[in-house]
Enzyme design. Structure first.
Site, PDB file in Angstrom:
ATOM      1  N   ASN A 208       0.836  -1.192   0.000  1.00  0.00           N
ATOM      2  CA  ASN A 208       0.000   0.000   0.000  1.00  0.00           C
ATOM      3  C   ASN A 208       0.877   1.250   0.000  1.00  0.00           C
ATOM      4  OD1 ASN A 208      -2.475  -1.317   0.050  1.00  0.00           O
ATOM      5  ND2 ASN A 208      -2.463  -1.507   2.278  1.00  0.00           N
ATOM      6  N   ASP A 276      -4.437  -6.193   1.970  1.00  0.00           N
ATOM      7  CA  ASP A 276      -5.582  -7.084   2.180  1.00  0.00           C
ATOM      8  C   ASP A 276      -5.346  -8.484   1.633  1.00  0.00           C
ATOM      9  OD1 ASP A 276      -7.256  -5.170   3.453  1.00  0.00           O
ATOM     10  OD2 ASP A 276      -7.618  -4.227   1.510  1.00  0.00           O
ATOM     11  N   LYS A 286      12.764 -15.353  -9.482  1.00  0.00           N
ATOM     12  CA  LYS A 286      12.168 -14.229 -10.185  1.00  0.00           C
ATOM     13  C   LYS A 286      11.350 -14.722 -11.372  1.00  0.00           C
ATOM     14  CE  LYS A 286      13.228  -9.996 -12.729  1.00  0.00           C
ATOM     15  NZ  LYS A 286      14.262  -9.116 -13.288  1.00  0.00           N
ATOM     16  N   PRO A 303      -4.595 -12.088   7.059  1.00  0.00           N
ATOM     17  CA  PRO A 303      -5.315 -12.018   8.335  1.00  0.00           C
ATOM     18  C   PRO A 303      -5.752 -10.591   8.632  1.00  0.00           C
ATOM     19  CG  PRO A 303      -2.950 -12.305   8.694  1.00  0.00           C
ATOM     20  CD  PRO A 303      -3.195 -12.517   7.236  1.00  0.00           C
ATOM     21  N   ASP A 304      -6.901 -10.441   9.257  1.00  0.00           N
ATOM     22  CA  ASP A 304      -7.435  -9.136   9.644  1.00  0.00           C
ATOM     23  C   ASP A 304      -6.959  -8.847  11.062  1.00  0.00           C
ATOM     24  OD1 ASP A 304      -9.013  -6.952  10.469  1.00  0.00           O
ATOM     25  OD2 ASP A 304     -10.568  -7.490   9.022  1.00  0.00           O
ATOM     26  N   LEU A 306      -6.784  -6.014  12.892  1.00  0.00           N
ATOM     27  CA  LEU A 306      -7.657  -5.187  13.715  1.00  0.00           C
ATOM     28  C   LEU A 306      -8.825  -5.997  14.271  1.00  0.00           C
ATOM     29  CD1 LEU A 306      -8.641  -2.479  14.854  1.00  0.00           C
ATOM     30  CD2 LEU A 306      -9.653  -1.993  12.605  1.00  0.00           C
ATOM     31  N   PHE A 323      -7.828   2.551  11.812  1.00  0.00           N
ATOM     32  CA  PHE A 323      -7.876   3.606  10.804  1.00  0.00           C
ATOM     33  C   PHE A 323      -8.662   3.100   9.600  1.00  0.00           C
ATOM     34  CE2 PHE A 323      -4.811   5.773  13.268  1.00  0.00           C
ATOM     35  CZ  PHE A 323      -4.676   7.065  12.771  1.00  0.00           C
TER      36      PHE A 323
END
Length: 397
Positions: A208, A276, A286, A303-304, A306, A323
Site C-alpha cells: 500500500n 488485504d 524471479k 489475516p485481519d 484489527l 484507521f
C-alpha cells in the site's frame, strides 16, 4: 505536572539553541524552576543575559568559578535537580557523555550526576546518521539516557532529514514522561505503522502507499505522554521514533505474530496500511516474461489484524483504535468498518489522490466512536497524533 520540579537545562552549541529560550518559558509556565547552564559554544547562538532573564536565575558557564567551586558547586548543581535536560544536545556533547569526558561544566555535570537525563539532539543529518553518532546513541540509551527527537525537517545548512531539535512542547511532554508524571505513565500501548510487503517473487511485492509518518507520529506522541510504546512497523519510509520498543516486520502475517506477542496492552492503535491480499504461493525465483504473457497469480486474503485483536475473548486491550483510509463515502464506510471489526474507535480519512494525504505531511480525519462522528480540521500528522494521544490518555484515565 511539572509544578515544583527543578530542571537543570544545559544549552549546547547550535542554531537550535534559540529554541531553548522558548523551552525555558514553557517549563516555567508549568511551574518548574529552571537552572540554566550555557556552554561556550551555546554562547555563540544565545546570550547569557537573554537566558538569565527568561529563567529568572543566574546562568552557569564556567567549571572553575571560584565562588561556586569553593563549595563544589558543580556537584551540587548536578544532584539538586529533579531532571537534567540537554537541549540542544550536539554530536560533540553526546560523544562526551558516551565516553565519560568531563572537560567543561556541562560534561562534568553530566558525569557527576545520578539524576535522570533527557537529551534533545540537534545536528546536521549526516552527523546524525554517522556511524560514530549511532554508536554513541546506543551507548547512552544503554546507560538509561532518554531521548526526545530529533525530527525530520529543513536544516539551517540547507539539507533535509532527521536532525532538527524537537519542538519545546515536545520536550516539555518528554520531561513530564521522564519524571513519571505524564498522563499515560504506567500504561502500555501498542502501535502498528507503515505498509506491509507481500512477496510475489524475490524482487516483487504487493504493498500500500503508506509512508508510516502518521503511525510514527502517534507512537512519538504517546511516548511523550509517558506511555510504554511497542511500535510494530512494516517497511516504512520514515525512521521510527526514539524511546519506543521497535519491532520490524515485512508481511501481514509477520505483523499479526508481532502484535500477538506484544499483548496484553492497555491500548492498541492500528495505523498500519496492511495489504488485504497476498499471493497464495510466492515464487522463490524471479518470474520471467514469456511469450505466453503474464503469469497467473492466485491470491488469498491476509489475516485481519484489527478484527482479530478487537474480538479477543481474553487479553483484549481496553481501547482498540483502527484507521479507515477511504476514497468515497468516507464516514459511512468507516462507521460500517468500526461495527464490523469490533474496535472502539476508527479514525477515518479521505485518501483520494486529490487530498495529497497518503504519503503527505498533513491529515484530515474524523474520529468515529459509538457516540458518533467528530470531525477534526486538517492539520499536520504530528498534530493529529498529539490530539489522538491526549484522547487515549483521557479514555484510559
Amino acid at each position: 505536572m511539572l509544578a515544583g520540579k527543578r530542571i537543570l537545562l544545559i544549552i549546547g552549541g547550535g542554531i537550535a539553541a534559540f529554541k531553548a529560550l522558548d523551552l525555558i518559558r514553557r517549563l516555567r509556565e508549568r511551574g518548574a524552576s529552571v537552572t540554566p547552564v550555557l556552554t561556550r559554544a551555546g554562547e555563540e547562538f544565545v546570550t547569557p543575559l537573554s537566558v538569565s532573564a527568561l529563567a529568572g536565575k543566574k546562568v552557569f558557564r564556567d567549571l572553575f568559578d571560584l565562588t561556586d567551586e569553593a563549595e563544589m558547586g558543580h556537584i551540587e548543581l548536578s544532584r539538586s535537580a529533579d531532571l537534567i535536560v540537554v537541549a540542544p544536545a550536539t554530536a560533540d556533547l553526546m560523544a562526551k557523555m558516551a565516553t565519560g569526558q568531563a572537560d567543561d561544566l556541562a560534561s562534568t555535570l553530566l558525569l557527576a550526576t545520578d539524576t535522570p537525563v533527557l537529551v534533545a539532539p540537534a545536528m546536521n543529518v549526516r552527523m546524525w546518521e554517522h556511524a560514530a553518532t549511532r554508536r554513541n546513541i546506543a551507548t547512552l540509551k544503554g546507560d538509561g539516557i532518554a531521548f526526545v527527537g530529533p525530527n525530520d525537517g529543513d536544516m539551517a545548512c540547507g539539507e533535509y532529514g532527521p536532525g532538527r531539535m524537537a519542538e519545546p512542547l515536545e520536550i516539555v511532554a518528554a520531561a513530564e514522561a521522564r519524571l513519571g508524571n505524564g498522563p499515560l505513565a504506567g500504561k502500555r500501548v501498542l502501535v502498528t505503522s507503515g505498509p506491509t510487503h507481500e512477496p510475489i517473487d524475490p524482487v516483487r511485492y504487493i504493498a500500500n502507499r503508506s509512508s508510516g509518518a502518521q503511525g510514527t507520529a502517534i507512537a512519538r506522541a504517546l511516548s511523550g505522554l509517558g506511555a510504554e510504546v511497542i511500535f510494530v512497523t512494516g517497511p516504512a519510509d520514515v525512521p521510527p521514533p526514539e524511546g519506543v520498543e521497535v519491532v520490524r516486520v515485512g508481511s501481514a502475517r509477520e505483523m499479526l505474530t508481532a502484535v500477538e506477542a506484544a499483548l496484553p496492552t492497555d491500548a492498541a492503535i492500528f495505523a498500519a496500511a496492511v495489504a488485504d491480499w497476498r499471493v497464495k504461493s510466492a515464487s522463490d525465483k524471479k518470474l520471467k516474461k514469456t511469450k505466453g504473457g503474464m503469469p497467473a497469480l492466485e491470491f488469498e486474503e491476509n489475516p485481519d489484524i484489527l478484527a482479530t485483536v478487537s474480538k479477543l475473548a481474553e487479553g483484549r486491550p481496553g481501547l482498540v483504535v483502527g484507521f479507515a483510509a477511504e476514497t468515497d463515502e468516507v464516514i459511512e464506510n468507516a462507521t460500517s468498518k468500526r461495527q464490523r471489526k469490533g474496535c472502539d474507535w476508527i479514525l477515518a480519512n479521505d485518501v483520494s489522490p486529490a487530498t495529497g494525504i497518503m504519503g503527505g505531511q498533513e491529515n484530515a480525519v474524523t474520529l468515529i466512536t459509538a457516540e458518533g462522528a467528530e470531525e477534526w480540521p486538517r492539520m499536520t500528522k504530528a498534530q493529529v497524533a498529539d490530539r489522538l494521544a491526549q484522547k487515549v490518555a483521557d479514555a484510559l484515565e
